[in-house]
Design an enzyme around this catalytic site. Sequence first.
Site, PDB file in Angstrom:
ATOM      1  N   HIS A  37     -20.110  -8.606  35.293  1.00  0.00           N
ATOM      2  CA  HIS A  37     -19.505  -8.009  36.480  1.00  0.00           C
ATOM      3  C   HIS A  37     -20.138  -6.633  36.618  1.00  0.00           C
ATOM      4  CE1 HIS A  37     -16.673  -7.284  39.647  1.00  0.00           C
ATOM      5  NE2 HIS A  37     -16.193  -6.203  39.055  1.00  0.00           N
ATOM      6  N   HIS A  49     -16.233  -1.376  43.056  1.00  0.00           N
ATOM      7  CA  HIS A  49     -16.800  -2.695  42.761  1.00  0.00           C
ATOM      8  C   HIS A  49     -16.323  -3.706  43.789  1.00  0.00           C
ATOM      9  CE1 HIS A  49     -13.082  -4.308  40.581  1.00  0.00           C
ATOM     10  NE2 HIS A  49     -12.796  -3.054  40.845  1.00  0.00           N
ATOM     11  N   CYS A 125     -21.267  -9.239  43.244  1.00  0.00           N
ATOM     12  CA  CYS A 125     -20.978  -7.856  42.851  1.00  0.00           C
ATOM     13  C   CYS A 125     -22.245  -7.100  42.438  1.00  0.00           C
ATOM     14  CB  CYS A 125     -19.936  -7.812  41.736  1.00  0.00           C
ATOM     15  SG  CYS A 125     -20.427  -8.690  40.237  1.00  0.00           S
TER      16      CYS A 125
END
Length: 175
Positions: A37, A49, A125
């Site tokens: 991530h 994010h 992401c």
Amino acid sequence: AWGGKCPPTQTGGRERWSMVELKPGDLIEIFRSCYQHWAIYVGDGKVVHLAPPCKCPPSLKGEVSLSDRAFVKKDWLEDVVRKDRYRVNNKHDETHPPLPVSKIVRWAEELVGREMPYNLTSHNCEHFVMELRYGVAMSDQVGVTEAIAMGTVGVMGMAAAVIRSMAQRRKHRKE
């Protein structure tokens, strides 16, 4: 440099982890069990994010989304990282000069709260934070994801061929 669990510090009544090496605009790579991530550090212990729309507990936020939409969120780094390992990874600085830090942080802050398109291979992401830092959306995970998908399709195709062959053999034995 690897991030980890540093001694907690008290700031504004909120406990958070001390960030010795983090600078605004840094890319944070967080190592989940099967993927990474990504977030961008904006200062004061916070990151921006891309996260899935989720009414789930905080422990599950920031997971891979099966939705085609995601939201730009600003959260405490420690809340996004949880118990996972993380590191600063400005991996494309040599080939793509970063935008000015003030522009990176301002742009990230302006996007907080917005709903964005999400796609594992074209708008994930990592694409999101790379575009904030370098002005170019890119993801190294995409090649890995596509390779896994192609491998899975290949294995499934081979399994189907084996099953078909076995069925034909059984048919010939019965005749």
